[in-house]
Design an enzyme around this catalytic site. Structure first.
Site, mmCIF file in Angstrom:
data_model
loop_
_atom_site.group_PDB
_atom_site.id
_atom_site.type_symbol
_atom_site.label_atom_id
_atom_site.label_comp_id
_atom_site.label_asym_id
_atom_site.label_seq_id
_atom_site.Cartn_x
_atom_site.Cartn_y
_atom_site.Cartn_z
ATOM 1 N N ASP A 104 29.506 43.736 51.349
ATOM 2 C CA ASP A 104 30.267 42.698 52.025
ATOM 3 C C ASP A 104 29.396 41.966 53.062
ATOM 4 O O ASP A 104 28.356 41.420 52.700
ATOM 5 C CB ASP A 104 31.532 43.325 52.627
ATOM 6 C CG ASP A 104 32.502 42.323 53.199
ATOM 7 O OD1 ASP A 104 33.178 41.645 52.415
ATOM 8 O OD2 ASP A 104 32.579 42.227 54.438
ATOM 9 N N HIS A 270 37.634 46.035 46.305
ATOM 10 C CA HIS A 270 36.493 45.542 47.076
ATOM 11 C C HIS A 270 35.648 46.642 47.717
ATOM 12 O O HIS A 270 34.442 46.501 47.854
ATOM 13 C CB HIS A 270 37.023 44.602 48.162
ATOM 14 C CG HIS A 270 35.986 44.066 49.092
ATOM 15 N ND1 HIS A 270 34.911 43.316 48.667
ATOM 16 C CD2 HIS A 270 35.863 44.188 50.449
ATOM 17 C CE1 HIS A 270 34.174 42.973 49.721
ATOM 18 N NE2 HIS A 270 34.725 43.499 50.803
#
Length: 290
Positions: A104, A270
């Site tokens: 991320d 994610h």
């Protein structure tokens, strides 16, 4: 909070960076994402430390690392200066060359670090991202809906900060739940650690600045470097049930920005290292030791 790891605060040119070091072998730097901190690696760091010297940091503005003041152009949180922090951390520990893994926001810092300091990175792994420049230049309703925070957090200070600070636990829990696909992925201990840091208004401010930089000064740097490619081996991993894998051809996206790309999807959302730790560990281990 990381068993058998030594914690220290390393002072770089611009910021004090919270750092954990442990294990034996070739140095491997792990960089976390939003809205987390160093603790996101807690399910895989111990196994990795059996084969590598692991360095885990809080990015500037996150966790227990220093929070820099707001500037009109958010340059204190450009990925260029955040990457320089990490290079200086590794130099202070005596590592001129290392493996690098980022998830991320940490992956975006890792991308910039590898472009600016290619001689430092032996191998690079990026988790659940495509290039920032591509995301902002291909935005549509689907992406903007799923990644609502990209457009909320970049609003002028202190609008998003005030709203988040009114109920940080609700905002944090909503982010984690809406971007994950594996029930129970976040342990109670992990959530408490993320909330401890996210309850600090300075952290909220700094993380907003991180996103504001991505929509401003980072895009300038990225545009200047569109012809520059990552030269070291690159592994990309992404969540099969997350928005990145559904919307983008992840490998093709990175083939435009790197010369040697491999990768695969993992059956999760994610947060790969917490939703699918075993598969994430095995993919990283195979890539780094071969």
């Amino acid at each position: 909070m990381l068993a058998n790891f030594k914690q220290q605060i390393i002072t770089t040119t611009q910021a004090k960076i919270n750092t954990f070091i442990g294990g034996e072998g070739y140095p491997l730097l792990l960089l976390h994402g939003y809205p987390q901190n160093y603790y996101m690696w807690h399910k895989i760091y111990d196994r990795l430390s059996q084969e590598f010297t692991i360095i885990i940091t809080d990015l500037r503005g996150y966790g227990n690392s220093e929070k820099l003041p707001v500037t009109p152009d958010s340059r204190n949180y450009s990925k260029r200066v955040m990457a320089k922090d990490q290079v200086e951390v590794m130099s202070s520990l005596g590592y001129d060359r290392f493996y690098l893994v980022g998830h991320d926001r940490g992956a975006r810092v890792a991308h910039r670090l590898t472009l600016d300091h290619p001689q430092r990175v032996q191998k690079l792994a990026l988790l659940d991202i495509v290039p920032t420049y591509q995301l902002y230049t291909t935005t549509d309703r689907e992406f903007a809906t799923a990644y609502y925070h990209w457009f909320f957090l970049i609003q002028p200070h202190p609008f998003p900060e005030n709203l988040i600070n009114s109920n940080p636990e609700y905002f944090l829990r909503y982010c984690l739940q809406s971007w994950s696909r594996v029930k129970g992925a976040f342990t109670e201990k992990a959530f408490k650690e993320y909330l401890r840091c996210f309850s600090n208004p300075e952290t909220v401010n700094s993380t907003c600045e991180d996103y504001r930089a991505s929509a401003g000064i980072d895009l300038i740097h990225d545009r200047e470097d569109l012809d520059k490619k990552i030269t070291c081996p690159l592994l990309v991993l992404w969540g099969a049930r997350g928005i990145i894998g559904k919307k983008y051809d992840v490998i093709a996206s990175w083939q435009e920005r790197a010369i040697n790309v491999t990768g695969k999807e993992i059956n999760c959302g994610h947060f790969l290292a917490e939703e699918a730790p075993e598969k994430t560990y095995l993919a990283l281990q195979e890539f780094l030791i071969k």
